[in-house]
Design a protein around this motif. Structure first.
Motif, short mmCIF file in Angstrom:
data_model
loop_
_atom_site.label_atom_id
_atom_site.label_comp_id
_atom_site.label_asym_id
_atom_site.label_seq_id
_atom_site.Cartn_x
_atom_site.Cartn_y
_atom_site.Cartn_z
N UNK A 153 5.66 1.03 -14.51
CA UNK A 153 5.25 2.16 -13.68
C UNK A 153 5.30 1.73 -12.22
N UNK A 154 5.97 2.55 -11.44
CA UNK A 154 6.06 2.37 -10.00
C UNK A 154 5.01 3.28 -9.35
N UNK A 155 4.17 2.70 -8.51
CA UNK A 155 3.19 3.46 -7.74
C UNK A 155 3.64 3.46 -6.28
N UNK A 156 3.58 4.62 -5.65
CA UNK A 156 3.89 4.74 -4.23
C UNK A 156 2.79 5.58 -3.59
N UNK B 111 18.40 8.30 -12.26
CA UNK B 111 18.16 6.90 -11.92
C UNK B 111 17.03 6.27 -12.72
N UNK B 112 16.79 6.80 -13.91
CA UNK B 112 15.92 6.13 -14.87
C UNK B 112 14.47 6.54 -14.92
N UNK B 113 14.05 7.54 -14.14
CA UNK B 113 12.66 7.98 -14.20
C UNK B 113 12.44 8.74 -15.51
N UNK B 114 11.50 8.26 -16.32
CA UNK B 114 11.23 8.91 -17.61
C UNK B 114 10.01 9.81 -17.57
N UNK B 115 9.14 9.60 -16.57
CA UNK B 115 7.96 10.45 -16.38
C UNK B 115 7.49 10.24 -14.96
N UNK C 177 -3.06 15.17 2.45
CA UNK C 177 -1.85 14.53 2.95
C UNK C 177 -1.79 13.04 2.61
N UNK C 178 -2.73 12.57 1.81
CA UNK C 178 -2.74 11.20 1.27
C UNK C 178 -2.27 11.32 -0.18
N UNK C 179 -1.02 10.94 -0.42
CA UNK C 179 -0.37 11.21 -1.70
C UNK C 179 -0.02 9.91 -2.41
N UNK C 180 -0.28 9.87 -3.71
CA UNK C 180 0.17 8.76 -4.56
C UNK C 180 1.04 9.36 -5.65
N UNK C 181 2.20 8.73 -5.84
CA UNK C 181 3.17 9.18 -6.84
C UNK C 181 3.39 8.05 -7.84
N UNK C 182 3.49 8.40 -9.13
CA UNK C 182 3.86 7.41 -10.13
C UNK C 182 5.17 7.83 -10.78
N UNK C 183 5.99 6.83 -11.06
CA UNK C 183 7.25 7.04 -11.79
C UNK C 183 7.33 5.97 -12.87
N UNK C 184 7.65 6.40 -14.08
CA UNK C 184 7.79 5.45 -15.18
C UNK C 184 9.26 5.15 -15.45
N UNK C 185 9.53 3.89 -15.80
CA UNK C 185 10.89 3.41 -16.07
C UNK C 185 10.87 2.54 -17.32
N UNK C 186 12.02 2.38 -17.92
CA UNK C 186 12.12 1.51 -19.09
C UNK C 186 11.97 0.04 -18.72
N UNK C 187 12.44 -0.33 -17.50
CA UNK C 187 12.41 -1.73 -17.09
C UNK C 187 11.98 -1.88 -15.63
N UNK D 98 4.64 3.34 6.71
CA UNK D 98 5.24 2.59 5.60
C UNK D 98 4.44 2.80 4.33
N UNK D 99 5.09 3.26 3.26
CA UNK D 99 4.37 3.45 1.99
C UNK D 99 3.87 2.12 1.42
N UNK D 100 2.81 2.20 0.64
CA UNK D 100 2.36 1.07 -0.16
C UNK D 100 2.98 1.23 -1.53
N UNK D 101 3.69 0.19 -1.99
CA UNK D 101 4.44 0.25 -3.25
C UNK D 101 4.01 -0.91 -4.14
N UNK D 102 3.79 -0.61 -5.44
CA UNK D 102 3.52 -1.67 -6.39
C UNK D 102 4.01 -1.26 -7.77
N UNK D 103 4.23 -2.28 -8.61
CA UNK D 103 4.74 -2.09 -9.96
C UNK D 103 3.71 -2.59 -10.95
N UNK D 104 3.60 -1.89 -12.07
CA UNK D 104 2.70 -2.33 -13.14
C UNK D 104 3.44 -2.23 -14.48
N UNK D 105 2.91 -2.92 -15.46
CA UNK D 105 3.43 -2.77 -16.83
C UNK D 105 2.25 -2.44 -17.73
N UNK D 106 2.50 -1.57 -18.67
CA UNK D 106 1.45 -1.15 -19.60
C UNK D 106 1.26 -2.25 -20.64
N UNK D 107 0.00 -2.58 -20.88
CA UNK D 107 -0.29 -3.65 -21.86
C UNK D 107 -1.14 -3.11 -22.99
#
Length: 89
Positions: free
Chosen positions: A3-6, A30-34, A45-55, A80-89
C-alpha cells in the motif's frame, strides 16, 4: 500486497478531486488494484490517499510517472507530499 500512502495539502479539495477522479484509468493501467481518499477532519484540504499494488516495485514505479506529477500540479497540490509504503502482514 503493498500500500502506497500519499499525504499532501491541496489548494482546493473540489478542484483536486475532479483531477483525481479523471486519473482513474491511469491508476488501473499502472497496477493500482484499490484506492481510497481521506480528509483530515479539521482541514478538508489536508488529503491522504492510499493505493494498493501487487508489489512494492509496481508502487514505486507508479510514484515516478510523469502523468502523476502533472496531475498533482493540475490538482493544486501544495508543497512536497509525504509518501510511504507499507505491506500487509
Amino acid at each position: 500486497m503493498t500500500t502506497l500512502f500519499v499525504r499532501h495539502a491541496v489548494s482546493d479539495y473540489r478542484t483536486w478531486r475532479k483531477v483525481y477522479d479523471t486519473f482513474s484509468a491511469i491508476q488501473k493501467a499502472n497496477g493500482v488494484t484499490a484506492e481510497a481518499v481521506y480528509q483530515a477532519i479539521d482541514n478538508p484540504n489536508d488529503v491522504t490517499v492510499t493505493h494498493e499494488f501487487a508489489t512494492l516495485e509496481a508502487a514505486q514505479a507508479f510514484t515516478k510517472l510523469e502523468e502523476l506529477g502533472e496531475a498533482m500540479r493540475n490538482g493544486g497540490v501544495v508543497g512536497t507530499p509525504t509518501v510511504w509504503f507499507t505491506s500487509k502482514v
